[in-house]
Design a protein around this motif. Sequence first.
Motif, PDB file in Angstrom:
ATOM      1  N   MET A 171       0.846  -1.191   0.000  1.00 22.89           N
ATOM      2  CA  MET A 171       0.000   0.000   0.000  1.00 22.89           C
ATOM      3  C   MET A 171       0.883   1.243   0.000  1.00 22.89           C
ATOM      4  SD  MET A 171      -3.091  -0.882   2.645  1.00 22.89           S
ATOM      5  CE  MET A 171      -3.967   0.609   2.216  1.00 22.89           C
ATOM      6  N   THR A 172       0.543   2.200  -0.839  1.00 26.73           N
ATOM      7  CA  THR A 172       1.293   3.452  -0.872  1.00 26.73           C
ATOM      8  C   THR A 172       0.893   4.331   0.310  1.00 26.73           C
ATOM      9  OG1 THR A 172      -0.345   4.607  -2.218  1.00 26.73           O
ATOM     10  CG2 THR A 172       1.353   3.344  -3.381  1.00 26.73           C
ATOM     11  N   ASP A 173       1.747   5.309   0.612  1.00 32.35           N
ATOM     12  CA  ASP A 173       1.419   6.253   1.691  1.00 32.35           C
ATOM     13  C   ASP A 173       0.104   6.968   1.399  1.00 32.35           C
ATOM     14  OD1 ASP A 173       3.768   5.465   2.786  1.00 32.35           O
ATOM     15  OD2 ASP A 173       4.859   7.341   2.425  1.00 32.35           O
ATOM     16  N   GLU A 174      -0.117   7.305   0.130  1.00 30.99           N
ATOM     17  CA  GLU A 174      -1.343   8.013  -0.243  1.00 30.99           C
ATOM     18  C   GLU A 174      -2.581   7.155   0.036  1.00 30.99           C
ATOM     19  OE1 GLU A 174       1.316   7.726  -2.073  1.00 30.99           O
ATOM     20  OE2 GLU A 174       2.061   9.801  -2.195  1.00 30.99           O
ATOM     21  N   GLU A 175      -2.467   5.853  -0.237  1.00 33.12           N
ATOM     22  CA  GLU A 175      -3.615   4.957   0.009  1.00 33.12           C
ATOM     23  C   GLU A 175      -3.903   4.846   1.501  1.00 33.12           C
ATOM     24  OE1 GLU A 175      -3.209   1.927  -3.826  1.00 33.12           O
ATOM     25  OE2 GLU A 175      -2.111   1.506  -1.988  1.00 33.12           O
ATOM     26  N   ILE A 176      -2.841   4.791   2.309  1.00 34.10           N
ATOM     27  CA  ILE A 176      -3.033   4.696   3.762  1.00 34.10           C
ATOM     28  C   ILE A 176      -3.687   5.967   4.288  1.00 34.10           C
ATOM     29  CG2 ILE A 176      -1.802   4.565   5.968  1.00 34.10           C
ATOM     30  CD1 ILE A 176       0.240   2.764   4.527  1.00 34.10           C
ATOM     31  N   ILE A 177      -3.239   7.134   3.811  1.00 40.34           N
ATOM     32  CA  ILE A 177      -3.835   8.408   4.247  1.00 40.34           C
ATOM     33  C   ILE A 177      -5.297   8.481   3.815  1.00 40.34           C
ATOM     34  CG2 ILE A 177      -3.747  10.914   3.908  1.00 40.34           C
ATOM     35  CD1 ILE A 177      -0.705  10.646   3.659  1.00 40.34           C
ATOM     36  N   GLU A 178      -5.562   8.084   2.579  1.00 33.92           N
ATOM     37  CA  GLU A 178      -6.923   8.161   2.043  1.00 33.92           C
ATOM     38  C   GLU A 178      -7.876   7.265   2.816  1.00 33.92           C
ATOM     39  OE1 GLU A 178      -9.490  10.150  -0.095  1.00 33.92           O
ATOM     40  OE2 GLU A 178      -7.323  10.440  -0.372  1.00 33.92           O
ATOM     41  N   ALA A 179      -7.350   6.147   3.334  1.00 37.98           N
ATOM     42  CA  ALA A 179      -8.207   5.185   4.039  1.00 37.98           C
ATOM     43  C   ALA A 179      -8.546   5.635   5.451  1.00 37.98           C
ATOM     44  CB  ALA A 179      -7.523   3.814   4.076  1.00 37.98           C
ATOM     45  N   ASN A 180      -7.860   6.649   5.968  1.00 43.88           N
ATOM     46  CA  ASN A 180      -8.077   7.100   7.343  1.00 43.88           C
ATOM     47  C   ASN A 180      -8.398   8.601   7.316  1.00 43.88           C
ATOM     48  OD1 ASN A 180      -7.986   7.791  10.052  1.00 43.88           O
ATOM     49  ND2 ASN A 180      -6.223   6.483  10.500  1.00 43.88           N
ATOM     50  N   ALA A 181      -9.655   8.950   7.623  1.00 46.51           N
ATOM     51  CA  ALA A 181     -10.100  10.345   7.546  1.00 46.51           C
ATOM     52  C   ALA A 181      -9.302  11.249   8.493  1.00 46.51           C
ATOM     53  CB  ALA A 181     -11.593  10.442   7.874  1.00 46.51           C
ATOM     54  N   GLU A 182      -8.852  10.690   9.637  1.00 46.75           N
ATOM     55  CA  GLU A 182      -8.098  11.501  10.586  1.00 46.75           C
ATOM     56  C   GLU A 182      -6.754  11.943  10.014  1.00 46.75           C
ATOM     57  OE1 GLU A 182      -7.687   9.394  14.207  1.00 46.75           O
ATOM     58  OE2 GLU A 182      -9.823   9.341  14.668  1.00 46.75           O
ATOM     59  N   LEU A 183      -6.267  11.208   9.010  1.00 45.50           N
ATOM     60  CA  LEU A 183      -4.965  11.538   8.426  1.00 45.50           C
ATOM     61  C   LEU A 183      -5.068  12.466   7.219  1.00 45.50           C
ATOM     62  CD1 LEU A 183      -3.255   8.027   8.548  1.00 45.50           C
ATOM     63  CD2 LEU A 183      -3.031   9.882  10.191  1.00 45.50           C
ATOM     64  N   HIS A 184      -6.282  12.786   6.787  1.00 48.81           N
ATOM     65  CA  HIS A 184      -6.449  13.619   5.587  1.00 48.81           C
ATOM     66  C   HIS A 184      -5.737  14.971   5.674  1.00 48.81           C
ATOM     67  CE1 HIS A 184     -10.207  11.364   3.898  1.00 48.81           C
ATOM     68  NE2 HIS A 184      -9.132  10.601   4.003  1.00 48.81           N
ATOM     69  N   PRO A 185      -5.655  15.623   6.876  1.00 47.17           N
ATOM     70  CA  PRO A 185      -4.926  16.906   6.939  1.00 47.17           C
ATOM     71  C   PRO A 185      -3.455  16.803   6.524  1.00 47.17           C
ATOM     72  CG  PRO A 185      -6.308  16.636   8.882  1.00 47.17           C
ATOM     73  CD  PRO A 185      -6.365  15.333   8.146  1.00 47.17           C
ATOM     74  N   LEU A 186      -2.912  15.564   6.543  1.00 46.23           N
ATOM     75  CA  LEU A 186      -1.517  15.400   6.146  1.00 46.23           C
ATOM     76  C   LEU A 186      -1.282  15.813   4.698  1.00 46.23           C
ATOM     77  CD1 LEU A 186      -0.064  12.098   7.661  1.00 46.23           C
ATOM     78  CD2 LEU A 186       0.880  14.389   7.843  1.00 46.23           C
ATOM     79  N   LYS A 187      -2.319  15.715   3.864  1.00 44.86           N
ATOM     80  CA  LYS A 187      -2.156  15.987   2.431  1.00 44.86           C
ATOM     81  C   LYS A 187      -1.586  17.380   2.194  1.00 44.86           C
ATOM     82  CE  LYS A 187      -6.092  13.064   1.103  1.00 44.86           C
ATOM     83  NZ  LYS A 187      -7.441  13.060   0.485  1.00 44.86           N
ATOM     84  N   LYS A 188      -2.133  18.371   2.908  1.00 39.43           N
ATOM     85  CA  LYS A 188      -1.703  19.747   2.663  1.00 39.43           C
ATOM     86  C   LYS A 188      -0.286  20.001   3.172  1.00 39.43           C
ATOM     87  CE  LYS A 188      -3.485  21.840   6.931  1.00 39.43           C
ATOM     88  NZ  LYS A 188      -4.335  22.894   7.511  1.00 39.43           N
ATOM     89  N   TYR A 189       0.169  19.167   4.140  1.00 40.44           N
ATOM     90  CA  TYR A 189       1.522  19.349   4.662  1.00 40.44           C
ATOM     91  C   TYR A 189       2.574  18.671   3.788  1.00 40.44           C
ATOM     92  CZ  TYR A 189      -0.814  20.887   8.956  1.00 40.44           C
ATOM     93  OH  TYR A 189      -1.590  21.548   9.863  1.00 40.44           O
ATOM     94  N   LEU A 190       2.212  17.543   3.201  1.00 35.42           N
ATOM     95  CA  LEU A 190       3.205  16.756   2.454  1.00 35.42           C
ATOM     96  C   LEU A 190       3.595  17.431   1.145  1.00 35.42           C
ATOM     97  CD1 LEU A 190       1.918  13.115   3.046  1.00 35.42           C
ATOM     98  CD2 LEU A 190       3.838  14.284   4.132  1.00 35.42           C
TER      99      LEU A 190
END
Length: 646
Positions: A171-190
């Motif tokens: 699983m890619t990092d993007e898939e793991i983030i997408e699967a967990n709503a609590e991690l969605h804010p990470l997108k704007k930081y990465l």
Amino acid sequence: MKFTLMTLAIENFAGVKSKEFLFNGSDAAIYGANAAGKTTTAVALQWLLFDKNLAGKTINVVPVDSNNQEQYELVPTVTAEFEMDGQKLTLTKESHPKYSKNQMTGAKEYTKSRTSKQYINEVPTTITNYKKEIADIIDEDVFKLVTNPQSFNDLHWTERRKMLFEVCGNMTDEEIIEANAELHPLKKYLEGKKIEDQKKVVKDKLAKTNSDIEDIPVRINEAQKNIIETEPIDEETLNHLQQLNKQLESEIIDIENGAEEVRLRSEITALNEQQNQLKRNHDSTSQHKVLQLKAKLDFAQSNKMNINSQLKRVEDDIEDQKKRRTNKLAEYSAKSEEIKKEHERTFTHSDEGPCPCCGQEIPEEQKAAAKQKALEQFNQDKSQRLEALEKERESIKQQGATFKPAITALEEKKTQIEQQAADIQREIDSLNNQIAEAESKITDITKTDEYNEILQKVAEINKQRNEIKKINTEKIEVLQQEIETNNREIMIMQEAQADIKANARAMERVKELRAEEERLVEVKEELHYQLHLIDQFNQSKVRTIEAAINEKFKMARFKLFDELKNGNIEETCITTVDGVEYDKGLNNAARINVGLDIINTLSKHFDFYAPIFIDNAESVTDVLETESQQVKLIVSEQDKELRILT
């Protein structure tokens, strides 16, 4: 593909003299005492297929005697019959000694090297073709992984990890983030950066932010140290003293520019202007005529250069025309001589000899006619030749007739130009004489009576000014002393005023630093939030990936990440069973079974099921079932000879 072992025959192979095993495609157990050759059966199969041992290295399979000497004359031979999805395949490999002839004795000698013979379904074939046929069936590395329970865990951990992700997916990092709503804010930081890279960035920023926050109180303290106690100043008094000094300075200026002084200075200015005007008039009168004459001289000299240039061109043209006329005269004489020679040319004829056309003698009656015809032709040619030459000479004569008039015209023009040059030279000589005479009449203005009279008047006025200056100097000294006294008071008040302004700047700086401190605290909280999200991501990644891979196995569990003390996660690949690591305390039975569990998954992935040789199988009471054929190698002290049980 099902790749099952039907029979295995070994002869003179390592420690086995001769043995045949009938598997019939079924699971089997081979019993034997220690050193009886149980493992040799697995090695023999590996050698037959890949010419290597179980460790993947080239081996010497020649038997040795009791003195550990090679029995090189023996031919190690392995034959195996397989069934591949219902198709029979028989493979045979033999190792033969290579000999050379001794040049001295003629005897045959062993070269300590060997050559192999190989057969596919009893048909001899080359080693290259043999290897290709086997490679078409199965890759060597894959065969080891699906036939030896230890092979997977013998790999380097990076290779084990790579194999697991190949088999089970990643699983890619993007898939793991997408699967967990609590991690969605990470997108704007990465913003395209890797998690670990972003963590390094955040920690670096956090360290700098903490350092900046710790530095704020120090900077505030430094700013507060610059605040000094001051008394408020009387702005009205300060303004009064400054205005008073302006008045005093104005009085000094008025004294320095007094009416009498102004009048006297005005007279001096007028006399100086009169003096300058006298000099200008004198210079203008005496120099003007000289300048006019020099201007005329320059113009005359310029004209002389032009006339000389024209004269040179005309002389060159005359010389050119004369040369061309001489050439034409020579050409005319040559042509006249050529005409003369043509007039003197006479007819000659010989009627002796054969006809030039047929080679026969010319009859007498035809000789006179031939001579007459030749004469007529000669006269016609001579007439045409003379006519042409006359035309050419006439043309030359006409061309030559044009040169003399041209030369005459040019010589007349030369005479005119020479006259002009002489006139201009006379003008130049006259101007030079006039300039010399005018320059001799110029006088020095400073030696005239009128000029010296003005100088005397200026000296008298300056004497009067010196007497007034003495009185004014005393008045000015008093005023300047008063200004200096006022300036000392003004300076004290201005220093106090500067201190008040410095205090205001320092207090403003303290205010700015406190605002900066609040901003840095907010930045620190934001960075801590990012670290929290990254830690949550790492934990989620570990749980998600390990769970996705572990569900592919019954017994085996894999630890794919290590969490370090600094909070980072480090990649690894450790096989465990019930929490016990493979290389740290796991007993042999568990090692074998977890190896079989891994083989089941790998066989399914590669779609290749081959015989699994299980060494030390006596240590396992309950062997894990596999879809592949199992061959257990069991220690049995009473079986001095190998025994198979299917």
